[in-house]
Write a protein that holds these residues in place. Structure first.
Motif, PDB file in Angstrom:
ATOM      1  N   ASN A  90       0.832  -1.422  -0.398  1.00  0.00           N
ATOM      2  CA  ASN A  90      -0.139  -0.159   0.231  1.00  0.00           C
ATOM      3  C   ASN A  90       0.942   1.496   0.555  1.00  0.00           C
ATOM      4  N   PHE A 123      -6.015  -1.116  -2.612  1.00  0.00           N
ATOM      5  CA  PHE A 123      -5.838  -1.190  -0.655  1.00  0.00           C
ATOM      6  C   PHE A 123      -6.679  -2.463  -0.321  1.00  0.00           C
ATOM      7  N   GLU A 163      -4.737  -5.690  -1.422  1.00  0.00           N
ATOM      8  CA  GLU A 163      -3.929  -5.635  -0.635  1.00  0.00           C
ATOM      9  C   GLU A 163      -4.524  -6.002   0.834  1.00  0.00           C
ATOM     10  N   ALA A 164      -5.686  -5.801   1.661  1.00  0.00           N
ATOM     11  CA  ALA A 164      -5.907  -6.216   3.136  1.00  0.00           C
ATOM     12  C   ALA A 164      -6.238  -7.896   1.994  1.00  0.00           C
ATOM     13  N   SER A 189      -6.557   3.184  -6.272  1.00  0.00           N
ATOM     14  CA  SER A 189      -5.574   3.158  -5.708  1.00  0.00           C
ATOM     15  C   SER A 189      -6.859   2.669  -4.548  1.00  0.00           C
ATOM     16  N   LEU A 236       0.385   3.986  -2.837  1.00  0.00           N
ATOM     17  CA  LEU A 236      -0.068   5.597  -2.113  1.00  0.00           C
ATOM     18  C   LEU A 236       1.325   7.141  -2.704  1.00  0.00           C
TER      19      LEU A 236
END
Length: 432
Positions: A292, A414, A417-418, A410, A296
């Motif tokens: 992340n 995220f 990715e979690a 984005s 970012l």
């Protein structure tokens, strides 16, 4: 050399092979627009881009099956030959050969990138996929630096490009591309670890129809979450590789050297890509916060670049590639600011692409070929869409589309990715 050393060597060879191939191919793409206009060839660049991206998108449905049947090594070699054929076509260009080569390179692109994702996945573990993605991306993006530098040196000071100049350059580029093709034969299959070996064997033996797998994978929750961020990379790929260079060349307020700045811009984009891929690859083993922060950083970097481009480049620049524009944006046009934006575009692009390669290689390890085929399918569709609207929309509208898609992409990354982190923790718990 141990198993991990062999895997790392395979990734380095893969990166060098792509670096040679795309030094030739991307240089060809950068200069073909000017050559088509200068030599008054009967074919149109808009047609070839539409053909390449359209065939590329459709061919991703069959690419996993090709990789499964003949293996990733031969897949990359034969696809590379199609790229070399496209470049060689410009030595003695004809309308029929131009369109034929465009179709073939679209097919080759789908197979090449699917095989690349497969090689990256089977030579990586959960802990090395991020590092390997960064190393591969950095080596690949050296092609932007060397290609633009080569053209700048070869044609610097040439007011008119003769047939001999063109033939010399494209013979050289064809040879460079062929060197990359033959490097793929140095890649050796790694000694499989006990856990991933079954998945790798199943992948290489092709126990099912891979095209159907790709279609099913497209609608999985994980891939749908990643689709917006993948789509964003397609939009910004078209922007930094085609639209932004056109805008710089159209700015008459940059002076008589405006056209030559296109090559310098490409070099700065390459520096940003190389720096990003190299740094994120080396720092992966010490990264305790996942993917992340890198994404970012890429989003912030691109937003800064888009804002500076909005201030520095006239809004009608994308629509005036030949005649140029006399308009001024909100500040006095600045070449250093334009080159800074090129660097930021490359750096941000490396942030998104290295992390997407990493997370897809991790989440779809057992089915890496169809997963990377879906990745390239989405990316190429959005790149084709961006290429279409870039001929009609003013610059500020194109930047607005990129800002919205970058933000949404984005946010969904995220979330993905979690999900990946949750899967990794469950896997660690099961192993314990």
């Amino acid at each position: 050399m141990g198993p991990e050393g062999k895997k790392l060597l395979n990734i380095i060879i893969l990166g060098f092979g792509f670096m040679f191939m795309f030094t030739a191919f991307q240089t060809c793409g950068n200069i073909e627009v000017g050559l088509i206009i200068f030599f008054s060839f009967t074919f149109q660049i808009g047609h070839t881009m539409a053909i390449i991206y359209g065939v590329f998108s459709a061919s991703n449905l069959i690419a996993p099956s090709v990789v499964t049947v003949i293996g990733p090594q031969l897949s990359m070699f034969f696809s590379g030959l199609l790229y070399s054929g496209y470049i060689a076509m410009f030595i003695y260009p004809y309308t029929w050969s131009f369109y034929t080569a465009s179709v073939l390179v679209g097919i080759g692109a789908a197979v090449l990138w699917t095989a690349q994702g497969n090689v990256l996945a089977i030579n990586s573990t959960d802990t090395t996929i991020g590092r390997n993605s960064g190393i591969f991306w950095a080596l690949l993006q050296f092609s932007l630096f060397f290609g633009n530098l080569y053209i700048y040196c070869a044609w610097h000071g040439h007011v008119h490009i003769t047939d001999k100049d063109r033939q010399t350059v494209f013979i050289s580029l064809t040879v460079i591309s062929l060197v990359g093709c033959f490097l793929f034969f140095l890649i050796r299959r790694p000694d499989p670890d006990p856990a991933p070996s079954e998945a790798s064997e199943a992948l290489l033996q092709g126990e099912s129809i891979e095209g159907i797998k790709a279609c099913k994978m497209f609608v999985t929750k994980e891939m749908l979450m990643l689709s917006l961020s993948i789509g964003y990379t397609g939009l910004e790929l078209t922007f930094y590789s085609g639209v932004y260079g056109t805008c710089i060349g159209a700015m008459t307020r940059f002076g008589q050297d405006a056209k030559s700045l296109i090559g310098i811009s490409g070099i700065f984009i390459g520096i940003g890509e190389i720096l990003g891929g190299g740094v994120f690859g080396m720092l992966n083993k010490w990264n305790q916060f996942g993917r992340n922060p890198v994404v970012l950083l890429g989003l912030i970097t691109h937003f800064i670049a888009f804002y500076l481009i909005f201030l520095n480049i006239a809004s009608d620049a994308p629509l005036a590639p030949e005649a140029g524009t006399e308009l001024q944006a909100y500040i006095t046009p600045s070449v250093p600011v334009a080159m800074l934006c090129s660097f930021l575009l490359g750096l941000g692009d490396s942030c998104f692409n290295t992390q997407l390669l990493s997370i897809i290689g991790f989440m779809f390890r057992d089915n890496s070929a169809p997963a990377f085929a879906v990745f390239k399918f989405i990316q190429s569709i959005m790149a084709a869409l961006a290429f279409f609207y870039s001929n009609y929309l003013l610059l500020h509208w194109q930047l607005l589309i990129l800002v919205v898609m970058g933000f949404l992409g984005s946010m969904t990354f995220f979330m993905a990715e979690a999900m990946a982190e949750s899967t990794r923790r469950e896997s660690d718990y099961d192993s314990i």
